[in-house]
Structure formats: C-alpha cells, structure tokens
Design a protein around this motif. Sequence first.
Motif, PDB file in Angstrom:
ATOM      1  N   LEU A 193      51.448  31.770  29.936  1.00  0.00           N
ATOM      2  CA  LEU A 193      52.061  33.185  29.838  1.00  0.00           C
ATOM      3  C   LEU A 193      50.441  33.707  29.249  1.00  0.00           C
ATOM      4  CD1 LEU A 193      55.399  31.428  27.764  1.00  0.00           C
ATOM      5  CD2 LEU A 193      55.067  32.775  30.458  1.00  0.00           C
ATOM      6  N   VAL A 194      49.924  33.326  28.165  1.00  0.00           N
ATOM      7  CA  VAL A 194      48.942  33.945  27.766  1.00  0.00           C
ATOM      8  C   VAL A 194      47.987  34.494  29.039  1.00  0.00           C
ATOM      9  CG1 VAL A 194      46.692  34.789  26.048  1.00  0.00           C
ATOM     10  CG2 VAL A 194      48.894  33.603  24.494  1.00  0.00           C
ATOM     11  N   LEU A 195      47.845  34.291  29.380  1.00  0.00           N
ATOM     12  CA  LEU A 195      46.912  33.973  31.055  1.00  0.00           C
ATOM     13  C   LEU A 195      47.260  35.499  31.751  1.00  0.00           C
ATOM     14  CD1 LEU A 195      44.472  33.158  32.220  1.00  0.00           C
ATOM     15  CD2 LEU A 195      44.930  31.424  33.255  1.00  0.00           C
ATOM     16  N   LEU A 196      48.875  34.872  31.648  1.00  0.00           N
ATOM     17  CA  LEU A 196      49.634  35.442  32.803  1.00  0.00           C
ATOM     18  C   LEU A 196      49.332  37.121  32.571  1.00  0.00           C
ATOM     19  CD1 LEU A 196      50.845  35.551  35.423  1.00  0.00           C
ATOM     20  CD2 LEU A 196      53.130  35.341  34.583  1.00  0.00           C
ATOM     21  N   GLY A 197      49.756  37.266  31.158  1.00  0.00           N
ATOM     22  CA  GLY A 197      49.977  38.561  30.207  1.00  0.00           C
ATOM     23  C   GLY A 197      48.331  39.137  30.381  1.00  0.00           C
ATOM     24  N   SER A 198      47.984  38.704  29.950  1.00  0.00           N
ATOM     25  CA  SER A 198      46.328  38.893  30.385  1.00  0.00           C
ATOM     26  C   SER A 198      46.321  39.594  32.247  1.00  0.00           C
ATOM     27  CB  SER A 198      45.266  38.325  30.212  1.00  0.00           C
ATOM     28  OG  SER A 198      45.435  37.278  29.115  1.00  0.00           O
ATOM     29  N   CYS A 199      46.240  38.756  32.969  1.00  0.00           N
ATOM     30  CA  CYS A 199      45.913  39.003  34.049  1.00  0.00           C
ATOM     31  C   CYS A 199      46.983  40.665  34.460  1.00  0.00           C
ATOM     32  CB  CYS A 199      46.469  37.808  35.424  1.00  0.00           C
ATOM     33  SG  CYS A 199      45.263  36.769  35.452  1.00  0.00           S
ATOM     34  N   PHE A 200      48.099  40.581  34.477  1.00  0.00           N
ATOM     35  CA  PHE A 200      48.745  41.584  33.897  1.00  0.00           C
ATOM     36  C   PHE A 200      48.394  42.930  33.411  1.00  0.00           C
ATOM     37  CE2 PHE A 200      53.119  39.269  35.492  1.00  0.00           C
ATOM     38  CZ  PHE A 200      52.815  39.808  36.348  1.00  0.00           C
ATOM     39  N   ALA A 201      47.987  42.932  32.410  1.00  0.00           N
ATOM     40  CA  ALA A 201      46.845  43.648  31.953  1.00  0.00           C
ATOM     41  C   ALA A 201      45.658  44.562  32.137  1.00  0.00           C
ATOM     42  CB  ALA A 201      47.043  43.391  29.755  1.00  0.00           C
ATOM     43  N   LEU A 202      45.102  42.861  32.953  1.00  0.00           N
ATOM     44  CA  LEU A 202      43.701  43.645  32.878  1.00  0.00           C
ATOM     45  C   LEU A 202      43.964  44.418  34.816  1.00  0.00           C
ATOM     46  CD1 LEU A 202      41.646  39.886  32.997  1.00  0.00           C
ATOM     47  CD2 LEU A 202      41.247  43.187  31.995  1.00  0.00           C
ATOM     48  N   SER A 203      45.282  43.638  35.089  1.00  0.00           N
ATOM     49  CA  SER A 203      45.539  44.071  37.067  1.00  0.00           C
ATOM     50  C   SER A 203      45.348  46.182  37.213  1.00  0.00           C
ATOM     51  CB  SER A 203      46.554  43.703  37.626  1.00  0.00           C
ATOM     52  OG  SER A 203      47.644  44.026  37.138  1.00  0.00           O
ATOM     53  N   GLY A 204      46.558  46.043  36.026  1.00  0.00           N
ATOM     54  CA  GLY A 204      46.833  47.541  35.607  1.00  0.00           C
ATOM     55  C   GLY A 204      45.693  48.861  35.233  1.00  0.00           C
ATOM     56  N   ARG A 205      44.710  48.012  34.610  1.00  0.00           N
ATOM     57  CA  ARG A 205      43.268  48.984  34.326  1.00  0.00           C
ATOM     58  C   ARG A 205      42.687  48.739  35.136  1.00  0.00           C
ATOM     59  NH1 ARG A 205      41.312  48.898  28.454  1.00  0.00           N
ATOM     60  NH2 ARG A 205      42.962  49.696  27.573  1.00  0.00           N
ATOM     61  N   LEU A 206      42.079  47.614  36.470  1.00  0.00           N
ATOM     62  CA  LEU A 206      40.830  47.764  36.797  1.00  0.00           C
ATOM     63  C   LEU A 206      40.648  47.975  38.101  1.00  0.00           C
ATOM     64  CD1 LEU A 206      39.705  44.229  35.624  1.00  0.00           C
ATOM     65  CD2 LEU A 206      38.697  46.475  34.811  1.00  0.00           C
ATOM     66  N   GLY A 207      42.223  48.595  38.549  1.00  0.00           N
ATOM     67  CA  GLY A 207      42.170  48.713  40.167  1.00  0.00           C
ATOM     68  C   GLY A 207      43.593  47.454  41.031  1.00  0.00           C
ATOM     69  N   ARG A 208      43.337  47.769  42.548  1.00  0.00           N
ATOM     70  CA  ARG A 208      44.241  47.013  43.005  1.00  0.00           C
ATOM     71  C   ARG A 208      43.011  46.140  43.810  1.00  0.00           C
ATOM     72  NH1 ARG A 208      47.931  46.330  45.959  1.00  0.00           N
ATOM     73  NH2 ARG A 208      48.089  46.851  49.073  1.00  0.00           N
ATOM     74  N   GLY A 209      42.077  46.520  43.724  1.00  0.00           N
ATOM     75  CA  GLY A 209      41.290  45.756  44.408  1.00  0.00           C
ATOM     76  C   GLY A 209      41.521  43.795  43.314  1.00  0.00           C
ATOM     77  N   SER A 210      41.029  44.142  42.277  1.00  0.00           N
ATOM     78  CA  SER A 210      41.094  43.242  41.143  1.00  0.00           C
ATOM     79  C   SER A 210      42.423  42.353  40.571  1.00  0.00           C
ATOM     80  CB  SER A 210      40.206  43.695  40.163  1.00  0.00           C
ATOM     81  OG  SER A 210      40.993  44.612  39.466  1.00  0.00           O
ATOM     82  N   SER A 211      42.957  43.445  41.093  1.00  0.00           N
ATOM     83  CA  SER A 211      44.552  42.272  40.818  1.00  0.00           C
ATOM     84  C   SER A 211      45.068  41.344  41.705  1.00  0.00           C
ATOM     85  CB  SER A 211      45.415  43.903  40.772  1.00  0.00           C
ATOM     86  OG  SER A 211      45.710  44.730  42.078  1.00  0.00           O
ATOM     87  N   SER A 212      44.579  41.318  43.368  1.00  0.00           N
ATOM     88  CA  SER A 212      45.288  41.018  43.744  1.00  0.00           C
ATOM     89  C   SER A 212      43.947  39.202  43.761  1.00  0.00           C
ATOM     90  CB  SER A 212      44.976  41.603  45.624  1.00  0.00           C
ATOM     91  OG  SER A 212      43.708  42.160  45.513  1.00  0.00           O
ATOM     92  N   GLY A 213      42.877  39.660  43.084  1.00  0.00           N
ATOM     93  CA  GLY A 213      42.191  38.649  43.331  1.00  0.00           C
ATOM     94  C   GLY A 213      42.656  37.914  41.900  1.00  0.00           C
ATOM     95  N   LEU A 214      43.343  38.796  40.709  1.00  0.00           N
ATOM     96  CA  LEU A 214      43.641  37.905  39.761  1.00  0.00           C
ATOM     97  C   LEU A 214      45.263  36.925  40.140  1.00  0.00           C
ATOM     98  CD1 LEU A 214      43.517  41.181  36.804  1.00  0.00           C
ATOM     99  CD2 LEU A 214      42.104  38.178  36.952  1.00  0.00           C
ATOM    100  N   VAL A 215      45.398  37.960  40.724  1.00  0.00           N
ATOM    101  CA  VAL A 215      47.088  37.131  41.199  1.00  0.00           C
ATOM    102  C   VAL A 215      46.403  35.769  42.456  1.00  0.00           C
ATOM    103  CG1 VAL A 215      48.890  36.719  42.783  1.00  0.00           C
ATOM    104  CG2 VAL A 215      48.063  39.508  41.442  1.00  0.00           C
TER     105      VAL A 215
END
Length: 103
Positions: A61-83
């Motif tokens: 849960l913490v990791l998933l929340g961190s991924c959502f938080a980072l994807s909003g800040r880092l942009g579209r390219g990194s968000s698909s990599g995070l997911v």
Amino acid sequence: MTITRPMVAGAVVALAGHGLAVGFTIALATAAGGGSNADVDAGGRFAALFFGVLTYGIAQLVLLGSCFALSGRLGRGSSSGLVAGWILGLATSLYYLCGGFGT
C-alpha cells in the motif's frame, strides 16, 4: 510505444521498492518466529504468517501510494514505468514469497 529513460527510471524505482517490501516482510516474519531454527508449532507458524502478510500488505500500500504520488510529479513517461514496475514487481515478489524460484 518507445521505451524512454523516464519509463526505465520509474520501473527501477518501483522494482527497488518491491525489493524493500520483500526484505521487510522476510525480516519481520523471521523476527516473529519464522527463523530457520525456530519452533514452528501452530502458534509460531501463525505469528510468522500473520506478521509477514501484514507487513507485505502495508508495504504494498505504501509503495502503491508512492508510485501514484511520484507519477503525478514526474510526468507521463515515468508514470507508465512506475505502473509497469509495480505490476511486474508484485507478480515477482508474490511468486517468490509463495515458494517460487526453488530452494
């Protein structure tokens, strides 16, 4: 779709998070009575399983929340990599924790 540097960075961050989640899970389950030379009566097995599942769930849960938080800040390219990294890491870590990869 091309693989970009932000996608790879996002996947690496998510996979590293899974490594930490599995490490914390194993450490806490071992500390709760699941060590290699522990008395694994019914209570010992339950304590190791309970703390392992609880720790792993909270870490995910913490990791998933961190991924959502980072994807909003880092942009579209990194968000698909995070997911992608989170999904791949979840599948791999569950396979490992359920007895995969041999002994």
